[in-house]
Structure formats: C-alpha cells, structure tokens
Design an enzyme around this catalytic site. Structure first.
Site, short mmCIF file in Angstrom:
data_model
loop_
_atom_site.label_atom_id
_atom_site.label_comp_id
_atom_site.label_asym_id
_atom_site.label_seq_id
_atom_site.Cartn_x
_atom_site.Cartn_y
_atom_site.Cartn_z
N GLU A 1 -8.12 21.55 57.86
CA GLU A 1 -9.50 21.87 58.20
C GLU A 1 -9.88 23.25 57.67
O GLU A 1 -9.12 24.22 57.84
CB GLU A 1 -9.64 21.82 59.73
CG GLU A 1 -11.00 22.18 60.29
CD GLU A 1 -11.02 22.11 61.82
OE1 GLU A 1 -12.10 22.29 62.40
OE2 GLU A 1 -9.95 21.88 62.42
N LYS B 1 -17.80 17.40 60.81
CA LYS B 1 -17.18 17.28 62.13
C LYS B 1 -18.23 16.93 63.18
O LYS B 1 -19.23 17.63 63.34
CB LYS B 1 -16.50 18.60 62.48
CG LYS B 1 -15.62 18.57 63.72
CD LYS B 1 -14.88 19.90 63.85
CE LYS B 1 -13.88 19.90 64.99
NZ LYS B 1 -13.16 21.20 65.06
N CYS C 1 -10.00 17.32 63.04
CA CYS C 1 -9.42 17.92 64.26
C CYS C 1 -9.81 17.20 65.55
O CYS C 1 -9.35 16.08 65.80
CB CYS C 1 -9.80 19.40 64.31
SG CYS C 1 -8.73 20.39 65.37
#
Length: 266
Positions: free
Chosen positions: A43, A109, A143
């Site tokens: 990330e 995200k 994540c």
C-alpha cells in the site's frame, strides 16, 4: 490458465519517491528474470504511508508516468500502491499496468481505517475492481478492505481468481495476516496475495508477514520480516477443483441474506 505473480515486501523509503522508483525497477528486473509476469507492491509503496499532509504534495507529482516508464522499459505488469490527487481530494489507490505501461485498471481504498486514513483520504466508491490479464481475473483491495468479508465475497462472485491486497498492516494486528488471509482464501475458494510493508514508519511498526495463499488455504510463499520478493503461480484449474470440493459459492442462500427481510423469532 496460469499466471506467475510476485509480491515485494519491503520497508521502502518513506517520503523518497526516487528511491522507491529505483527499488521498484530493481524488483521488476528480479521478477522478470525469475519468470514472473506480475509484480505487486505494498500500500502506498511509491511514497510511503504515514506521512501526514506531505502526501498531498507527493500525490501531485507525475507518479503514474514514472511507474508506466518502468513497466514499459522492464516489460513487466505491475500493481503499484500510490496516492491519487483529484479535485482537492486525496485517494489511497493501487494501479494495474500491463507490460507495455498501459493502465488496465485501478482501485481506491473503500474502507478507511482510523484517524490516519480518515483525516487524509476520501473513500473510494467502487467495491469491486477486477482486471482480466492473460486469462486470469484479478481483483484489487487495499489493507483494511480485506477485513470485511463482503469485499472478497463480492470479488469471488464477480469471477475473480485471485484477490490482490496491497497493505500497510501495523502492530498489533499480525493475526490478520496470519489467520484472516487463509480464511478468506478458503471461504471463497480463491487465491489471496497479501503484500505488506516491513520495518517502521513514524509511529507505526509494520508486521510484515506477507503471503500468497491458495484456495485450500495453503500458504504458497510467505515471509515474516525483511525485504524479499514472494512468488507463486495462480492456476485457474485449481480454483475450479476447489469449488467442486467445497461449494460455498453455489450453496449460498442470498434470498436469506437481504438485511431488509424481517427476522423470524423461534
């Protein structure tokens, strides 16, 4: 179909884009020399993650163009974590480039974790982002996204053979890497590639523990701490076999999962 993938676990160089680009190029060459077809980074690999408002300035650089140059010159497909700046908003993103440097897809995200994320980033609004590459369908997450079962299940229902997770998982959450990722693979009969940072960045200590897991929850390659390139092969025939033996997707009862349906009391 088969696809050889590689995941780069590294501490990187937070705030130093030039250094990270150099590491990306070196990892691409190593991956290509070893027969790999796709390289995955953690990330926000290109800039670092825990940098506060500095990320806004870094996101305004020509990051994508630099990564495209490396993909094209090294002849390797990549999924790279980087920040995106658009209309005064900052997004935590991954970009999928083919071996010619063309952008095949990207993902922002969708689930923001804690104040570090929420004070900087805007949420993405696309739950599932897939790319078909060399006969294999790949979905991308970042994540915290993978900690919601709906995300991986949605990817599996969209026909993904593998879910790629670029992550910056920190202490004390090593159990996510060690326990949750194999469960996600098992319950969806899908490959999981979980690629994390290592080392420390500001007040964060990363847990490392990157892994590539097959649809039977078998760990194909992993590392605890340190810098290394993980490798594995995604084989769609293995997915087909796993789904015949463990038919979770076929045995679902979506008619009962609608949250608007009234609950019955026994």
């Amino acid at each position: 179909m088969k696809l050889s993938i590689a995941g780069l676990q590294t501490a990187g160089s937070p705030g130093n884009v030039a250094s990270n680009l150099g590491e990306l190029r070196a990892a691409a060459r190593t991956t290509k020399a070893g027969g790999g077809e796709l390289l995955i980074t953690p990330e926000l690999f290109l800039t670092g993650y825990n940098l506060g408002d500095k990320l806004f300035d870094l996101a305004k650089l020509d990051l994508l163009i630099k990564v495209q140059e490396i993909a094209r010159e090294e002849g390797l497909a990549m999924i790279v974590g980087l920040p995106e700046y658009e209309e005064d908003r900052l997004y935590n993103s991954v970009v999928f480039l083919d071996e010619g440097g063309a952008v095949l897809g990207h993902y922002r995200k969708t689930h923001l974790f804690g104040s570090l994320d929420r004070e900087l980033f805007t949420r993405g609004e696309q739950l599932v982002s897939t790319v078909d590459y060399r006969g294999v369908r790949l979905a991308m997450l970042i994540c915290y996204d993978v900690e919601f079962p709906e995300t991986v299940r949605a990817a599996a229902l969209a026909g993904a053979h593998a879910v790629i997770v670029a992550t910056a998982q920190m202490t004390p959450f090593k159990f996510i890497a060690e326990q949750l990722i194999p469960v996600r693979a098992w319950e969806n009969q899908i490959y999981m590639a979980y690629v994390n940072h290592d080392g420390e960045e500001g007040d964060l200590a990363y847990v490392g523990r990157s892994s590539i897991v097959d649809p039977y929850a078998r760990v194909l390659d992993s590392i605890v701490h340190g810098t290394r390139i993980l490798t594995a092969v995604i084989d769609t025939e293995i997915i087909d076999q796993a789904r015949l033996r463990n038919p979770y997707l076929n045995d679902r009862r979506p008619d009962l999962y609608d949250p608007s349906a009234s609950a019955q009391t026994v």
